[in-house]
Structure formats: structure tokens, C-alpha cells
Write a protein that holds these residues in place. Structure first.
Motif, PDB file in Angstrom:
ATOM      1  N   VAL A 148       0.921  -1.337  -0.139  1.00 52.36           N
ATOM      2  CA  VAL A 148       0.047   0.078   0.070  1.00 52.36           C
ATOM      3  C   VAL A 148       0.883   1.264   0.094  1.00 52.36           C
ATOM      4  N   GLY A 149       1.903   1.242   0.779  1.00 49.19           N
ATOM      5  CA  GLY A 149       2.715   2.361   1.064  1.00 49.19           C
ATOM      6  C   GLY A 149       3.539   2.814  -0.290  1.00 49.19           C
ATOM      7  N   LEU A 150       3.981   1.778  -0.969  1.00 54.98           N
ATOM      8  CA  LEU A 150       4.748   1.827  -2.207  1.00 54.98           C
ATOM      9  C   LEU A 150       3.823   2.301  -3.321  1.00 54.98           C
ATOM     10  N   VAL A 151       2.615   1.650  -3.508  1.00 55.06           N
ATOM     11  CA  VAL A 151       1.820   1.985  -4.652  1.00 55.06           C
ATOM     12  C   VAL A 151       1.317   3.369  -4.443  1.00 55.06           C
ATOM     13  N   ILE A 152       0.960   3.719  -3.049  1.00 59.29           N
ATOM     14  CA  ILE A 152       0.503   5.031  -3.141  1.00 59.29           C
ATOM     15  C   ILE A 152       1.409   6.290  -3.195  1.00 59.29           C
ATOM     16  N   THR A 153       2.602   5.850  -2.716  1.00 60.12           N
ATOM     17  CA  THR A 153       3.646   6.927  -3.011  1.00 60.12           C
ATOM     18  C   THR A 153       3.898   7.286  -4.507  1.00 60.12           C
ATOM     19  N   VAL A 154       4.023   6.101  -5.253  1.00 55.40           N
ATOM     20  CA  VAL A 154       4.314   6.236  -6.645  1.00 55.40           C
ATOM     21  C   VAL A 154       3.143   7.001  -7.111  1.00 55.40           C
ATOM     22  N   ALA A 155       1.949   6.706  -7.148  1.00 55.03           N
ATOM     23  CA  ALA A 155       0.770   7.336  -7.389  1.00 55.03           C
ATOM     24  C   ALA A 155       0.692   8.966  -7.183  1.00 55.03           C
ATOM     25  N   VAL A 156       0.768   8.828  -5.950  1.00 56.96           N
ATOM     26  CA  VAL A 156       0.752  10.419  -5.457  1.00 56.96           C
ATOM     27  C   VAL A 156       1.990  11.395  -6.216  1.00 56.96           C
ATOM     28  N   TYR A 157       3.070  10.946  -6.017  1.00 54.96           N
ATOM     29  CA  TYR A 157       4.178  12.037  -6.515  1.00 54.96           C
ATOM     30  C   TYR A 157       4.352  11.730  -8.055  1.00 54.96           C
ATOM     31  N   GLY A 158       3.885  10.706  -8.561  1.00 52.11           N
ATOM     32  CA  GLY A 158       3.690  10.699  -9.914  1.00 52.11           C
ATOM     33  C   GLY A 158       2.738  11.779 -10.653  1.00 52.11           C
ATOM     34  N   VAL A 159       1.631  11.682  -9.813  1.00 56.79           N
ATOM     35  CA  VAL A 159       0.593  12.835 -10.408  1.00 56.79           C
ATOM     36  C   VAL A 159       1.093  14.091  -9.915  1.00 56.79           C
TER      37      VAL A 159
END
Length: 317
Positions: free
Chosen positions: A178-189
Motif C-alpha cells: 500500500v505504501g509503495l503503490v500510494i507513494t508512486v501514484a501520489v508523487y507521479g501525479v
């Protein structure tokens, strides 16, 4: 009775539960937990761009990268072990700690509103006191990671609540995903948002009339978008902070206020027929924001009084 933050995601969570039924335990739990945390993810995405607003374009992506690494460190090195340990040995402390985080978010948002009303640019003054561009950048990154820590704590706690039926190893694996996916998604956006103006400039230089029109539109809109996101981020912190406080109050057994908010939302929404669900969510979000302003305002008054005359609290040796 779930708070506005949780209620908003209940329907989506049910879909995720059905969709993940055929997956293995960890993957399915990760899908469930990530869905539940989506509300705070939206707020995290809205809050972060303000930390690169006004800085030189060539430093925007490196700064976002630093913040993303700090966010991942927050989640994996500090919050994940802490969440698993609390779940195993002191689950009773999770709600109070979440409420402290919610109160901090409400305070930070309210303080920004007060500064805007009073034209008190204390934060900007501190940044301008930096001796070099590197120090300025370091201060911005540190501020972003500090705010991210609170938001990440809420994300991990909400996710953990969906993983209570798993063992410690499975909980840790799901939280890490969860932490990895959310971090990539948030900071990618976030990275995409802050570079939209550069994309616009590139398109504006192309020969195609359509590309030029789109590029010029982006160049014109993006600065306003970034400015708007700063305000949206402040509102989001109030909403999330107040929602966490309301949910925590209910979890601690003081159900009267959360029930009043819940009933008032239903009463207002009943006037709007097919728009009932949207109005109900909006009513809960406004109520949570009001709670956030009240709690954040009280904390802001106390902090300002303590920092106004610090010499009063110094004990002579």
C-alpha cells in the motif's frame, strides 16, 4: 457510524472486496486497504504541489523526488513497524494517535488561514531567511516531508484497519505494498501537475495549430491551477483532520456529536432527491471541516500565545 472520510469510500471498498476475492490474501488485502485510504491520498496529492510553487523549474522534479523518498521512508521505516507493533501489542492507542495527527492537520490548515487573514507571512519570511538556494530547498523539502508524515500515518492507519484479520507478516507485506503503490501514484501525479506548464511550452512551439492552442492553454491555466491547489490542500487538511477527529470521538464512545453530524447530513440530503449521496458527502465534509477549524483554531491560539512571549516560559537558572 463512519465519518465523512470513511463513508465516502465504503461503496468503492465493497467493490474492491468483491474484485479481490479471487486474489491471494496479501494482494486482496492490499487492494482493500488501498481503496479505504484513497481519501487521504487525494488530499496528499492536493497538498504537495504548494511546496514547489515559486521555485525554479529545473528544481521542481528533483524536489518532488526528495519528498517522495522521504514519504517512502516515513511509511516503510517508521510508520509500518509502528503500525504493526501497535496492532499487535497496543491497539487501544491507535485511535488516540490518529486523533493527534488529525488535530495537527487541522492546526496547520487553520494557521494558514489565520496567516492569510492577518497578512502574516511568517512561513514565507522563514524561507526568505535561508542563506542559500540549497537551504531554501532543504527547508521546503523538510516541511513537505513533515506534513507527509501525518498524512502517511493516516493512510497506514486506515489501511491497517482493513487488515485486522491477517497475521503480522501478512499485515506488514500488505502495508508495504500500500505504501509503495500510494507513494508512486501520489508523487507521479504531483510531478505531472507541476510540469504541465513545461509541457504546454513544448506544445506551443510545435507547428500544429491544435498543439499550439493546447500548449498556450496549459501555459495560461497551470499557474492558476497550482495556486488553486494550495487552497484545495488547506481545505483538504481541514476535511481530513476534522473527519479523523469525529471518527475518533465515536470510536472512544462519545457518539453524540458524530450522530448529530450524521443525522444533520441525512436531513439536508433528503431535500435533494437523486443528489442525496453527493449532498450527504458534501454535508459531512463541511461538518468535518468546521470541526477542524474549531480544534485547529484553539490549538493555533494556544501556540500563538506561547510563542508570542516565549521569555515568560523561560526559567532563570
Amino acid at each position: 457510524m463512519p465519518s465523512g472520510l470513511i463513508a465516502l469510500l465504503d461503496d468503492v471498498s465493497m467493490i474492491a472486496k468483491l474484485a479481490s476475492a479471487s486474489l491471494d490474501d496479501v494482494a486482496g488485502a492490499t487492494a482493500k486497504a488501498g481503496t479505504k485510504a484513497a481519501g487521504v491520498v487525494i488530499d496528499d496529492t492536493a497538498v504537495t504541489p504548494r511546496y514547489v510553487t515559486g521555485l525554479t523549474p529545473d528544481r521542481e522534479l528533483p524536489i518532488i523526488w526528495k519528498i517522495a523518498l522521504g514519504s517512502l521512508k516515513n511509511k516503510l521505516l517508521f510508520l509500518l513497524p509502528g503500525a504493526v507493533a501497535l496492532s499487535a501489542f497496543a491497539p487501544v492507542l491507535i485511535t488516540p494517535l490518529l486523533m493527534i495527527g488529525g488535530a495537527y492537520l487541522a492546526f496547520e490548515a487553520t494557521e494558514k488561514i489565520v496567516e492569510a487573514i492577518l497578512h502574516d507571512h511568517h512561513h514565507e519570511t522563514e524561507l526568505l531567511q535561508a542563506d542559500s538556494a540549497k537551504e531554501l530547498e532543504d527547508r521546503q523539502v523538510a516541511g513537505a516531508i513533515r506534513t507527509d508524515f501525518i498524512l502517511s500515518a493516516e493512510i497506514m492507519a486506515i489501511a491497517l484497519n482493513e487488515l485486522s484479520d491477517l497475521g503480522i507478516a501478512e499485515q506488514a507485506a500488505a502495508l508495504a505494498l500500500v505504501g509503495l503503490v500510494i507513494t508512486v501514484a501520489v508523487y507521479g501525479v504531483v510531478g505531472l501537475i507541476v510540469k504541465l506548464d513545461d509541457i504546454g511550452l513544448h506544445l506551443a512551439e510545435r507547428a500544429s495549430r491544435t498543439s499550439k492552442a493546447v500548449g498556450r492553454g496549459l501555459v495560461h491555466i497551470v499557474p492558476k491551477l497550482l495556486t488553486s491547489l494550495s487552497g484545495i490542500g488547506t481545505a483538504a487538511m481541514l476535511w481530513v483532520g476534522g473527519g479523523i477527529l469525529l471518527h475518533g470521538i465515536e470510536e472512544l464512545g462519545f457518539e453524540q456529536l458524530p450522530h448529530v453530524v450524521h443525522d444533520a447530513g441525512h436531513a439536508i440530503a433528503s431535500w435533494f432527491g437523486p443528489l442525496h449521496a453527493i449532498v450527504k458527502w458534501l454535508s459531512d465534509a463541511i461538518a468535518a471541516s468546521i470541526i477542524g477549524v474549531i480544534v485547529g483554531g484553539i490549538i493555533a491560539i494556544i501556540v500563538r500565545q506561547l510563542t508570542k512571549h516565549p521569555e515568560q516560559f523561560v526559567v532563570d537558572a
